[in-house]
Design a protein around this motif. Sequence first.
Motif, short mmCIF file in Angstrom:
data_model
loop_
_atom_site.label_atom_id
_atom_site.label_comp_id
_atom_site.label_asym_id
_atom_site.label_seq_id
_atom_site.Cartn_x
_atom_site.Cartn_y
_atom_site.Cartn_z
N THR A 180 -19.66 -7.81 19.63
CA THR A 180 -19.66 -9.26 19.69
C THR A 180 -20.66 -9.80 18.68
O THR A 180 -21.84 -9.41 18.71
N ALA A 181 -20.22 -10.68 17.81
CA ALA A 181 -21.08 -11.24 16.76
C ALA A 181 -21.10 -12.76 16.86
O ALA A 181 -20.08 -13.39 17.17
N SER A 182 -22.25 -13.35 16.58
CA SER A 182 -22.35 -14.81 16.63
C SER A 182 -21.66 -15.45 15.45
O SER A 182 -21.32 -16.64 15.47
N GLY A 183 -21.43 -14.70 14.38
CA GLY A 183 -20.70 -15.18 13.22
C GLY A 183 -19.47 -14.35 12.96
O GLY A 183 -18.93 -13.71 13.87
N GLY A 184 -19.00 -14.32 11.70
CA GLY A 184 -17.86 -13.49 11.35
C GLY A 184 -18.31 -12.05 11.09
O GLY A 184 -19.47 -11.81 10.74
N LEU A 185 -17.42 -11.10 11.25
CA LEU A 185 -17.75 -9.70 11.05
C LEU A 185 -18.08 -9.46 9.57
O LEU A 185 -17.24 -9.63 8.70
N GLY A 186 -19.33 -9.08 9.32
CA GLY A 186 -19.76 -8.82 7.94
C GLY A 186 -19.62 -10.01 7.03
O GLY A 186 -19.35 -9.85 5.83
N ASP A 187 -19.86 -11.22 7.56
CA ASP A 187 -19.58 -12.42 6.76
C ASP A 187 -20.53 -12.59 5.58
O ASP A 187 -20.30 -13.44 4.72
N TRP A 188 -21.60 -11.78 5.51
CA TRP A 188 -22.52 -11.87 4.37
C TRP A 188 -22.13 -10.90 3.26
O TRP A 188 -22.71 -10.92 2.17
N LEU A 189 -21.15 -10.03 3.51
CA LEU A 189 -20.75 -9.02 2.55
C LEU A 189 -19.80 -9.57 1.50
O LEU A 189 -19.24 -10.66 1.65
N SER A 190 -19.58 -8.80 0.45
CA SER A 190 -18.58 -9.15 -0.55
C SER A 190 -17.19 -8.97 0.04
O SER A 190 -17.03 -8.31 1.08
N PRO A 191 -16.15 -9.54 -0.57
CA PRO A 191 -14.79 -9.33 -0.08
C PRO A 191 -14.44 -7.85 0.07
O PRO A 191 -13.83 -7.44 1.06
N VAL A 342 -26.60 -5.99 -4.07
CA VAL A 342 -27.07 -7.36 -3.86
C VAL A 342 -27.93 -7.81 -5.02
O VAL A 342 -28.38 -7.00 -5.84
N THR A 343 -28.18 -9.12 -5.07
CA THR A 343 -29.10 -9.68 -6.04
C THR A 343 -30.53 -9.35 -5.62
O THR A 343 -30.77 -8.83 -4.53
N ALA A 344 -31.49 -9.69 -6.46
CA ALA A 344 -32.89 -9.41 -6.14
C ALA A 344 -33.32 -10.06 -4.84
O ALA A 344 -34.16 -9.53 -4.12
N ASP A 345 -32.73 -11.23 -4.52
CA ASP A 345 -33.10 -11.92 -3.28
C ASP A 345 -32.11 -11.65 -2.15
O ASP A 345 -32.00 -12.43 -1.21
N ASP A 346 -31.36 -10.56 -2.25
CA ASP A 346 -30.57 -10.02 -1.13
C ASP A 346 -29.24 -10.72 -0.88
O ASP A 346 -28.73 -10.71 0.23
N ARG A 347 -28.65 -11.32 -1.90
CA ARG A 347 -27.32 -11.92 -1.75
C ARG A 347 -26.27 -10.97 -2.31
O ARG A 347 -26.44 -10.41 -3.38
N ALA A 348 -25.19 -10.81 -1.57
CA ALA A 348 -24.16 -9.85 -1.96
C ALA A 348 -23.50 -10.24 -3.28
O ALA A 348 -23.24 -11.41 -3.55
N VAL A 349 -23.23 -9.21 -4.11
CA VAL A 349 -22.44 -9.39 -5.32
C VAL A 349 -21.08 -8.72 -5.08
O VAL A 349 -20.82 -8.18 -4.01
N ARG A 350 -20.20 -8.76 -6.05
CA ARG A 350 -18.84 -8.24 -5.85
C ARG A 350 -18.82 -6.73 -5.65
O ARG A 350 -18.01 -6.20 -4.91
N ALA A 351 -19.73 -6.03 -6.32
CA ALA A 351 -19.69 -4.56 -6.31
C ALA A 351 -20.11 -3.99 -4.96
O ALA A 351 -21.07 -4.45 -4.33
#
Length: 398
Positions: A180-191, A342-351
């Motif tokens: 059970t997740a409060s958001g979407g499953l892996g919603d911070w990940l790349s497609p 991820v980027t230096a500040d921890d945001r997902a990139v495509r790879a």
Amino acid sequence: MQHPTQHRIVVLGAGYAGAVAAGRLARRLRRADAAITLVNAEPHFVERVRMHQLAVGQDLAPRPLDEMFAGTGVDLRIATVTGVDVDRRTVAVTGPGGPAELAYDTLVYALGSAWNPQDVPGAVEHAHEIAGRPGALRLRARLAALETGRPVMVVGGGLTGLEAATEIAETRPDLDVTLTASGGLGDWLSPKGRRHLRKVFGTLGITVHENAAVTTVAADHVVTADGTAVPADVTVWTTGFAVHPMAKATTLDVTGTGRIVVDGTMRSVSHPDVYAVGDAALAAGPGDKPLRMSCASGVPSAWQAADAIAARLTGRKLPEVTPRYFNQCISLGRRQGLIQYVTADDRAVRAALTGRLAAVYKELVCRSAAWGVANPTLGVPTRRRPVAARIPEPAPTV
């Protein structure tokens, strides 16, 4: 024996951050000049990133701290920290010999964090946690006693929740595992990362409730925000971490959650003789974004603190390295993994790296982290430098 002229460094906590900091300091400072004491409540190093493996019945290699630090010059004290007085520069501990007090010139605070029940009714009474070895062992015993077909609920869709759910489902395919997740499953990940995550969850037969925060935990079910009751003979709580409460009881400048506010060298902004590393510290990464609680943040923060302490004591240039992220490593059982770049500040990139190769990558990361702790004084530089004459620093302005 400690010499009266030695600079006394006390490190509290021998998790990844504390153990690495102690070992790195021992590599950089002459034993004649610096007395390093490492205090930890348990005699063994705990590979916290493997607690989901321990919980499903896998045996982890024992890592006695006394063997790790033998011959390094680090004085290991197995004791529980009961108080810190940053104004008197003392630490109160209780060990096999009873209560004691340790005086310090420099303190490295690395007491880490524990699970965070977030005041959800019933979580403390009924949920299991895997933030530490005792909790993982309790869950291990509970899972072993479960009969085929019984429901297991993992609450939390972060890295710990994903790893726990997949590990349980792979090891016990006879159980009905739900996340059970409060958001979407892996919603911070790349497609690509999200697609692989859903594929693995589907293959393992894990049911997912998305956008469904848990508001109540009972002995045999959980209740979500919309009032839905979901069966759960076992509930595993992985919604985040809470720092050790010790710092909040001191005069250190801390956040509302108890994390110690530090500068770019991991030094307390209110007490220059105190450094905080790992989950205990609120440190800024690239773009002044706070570093998240993780091994990926903890080890670099330990490097930064140890190098800064050594530089200040030996009169050398301070390190000017901002900790950054490169990837998020997620094990999805023993046969699948996901490496999200991820980027230096921890945001997902495509790879993203997925599949068996990603599982091997994650395993190598875990092994290298444990190797770094188990071999604290190996590596460069090997030259230990003398402590220079200390110049009193001005008191911080408030």
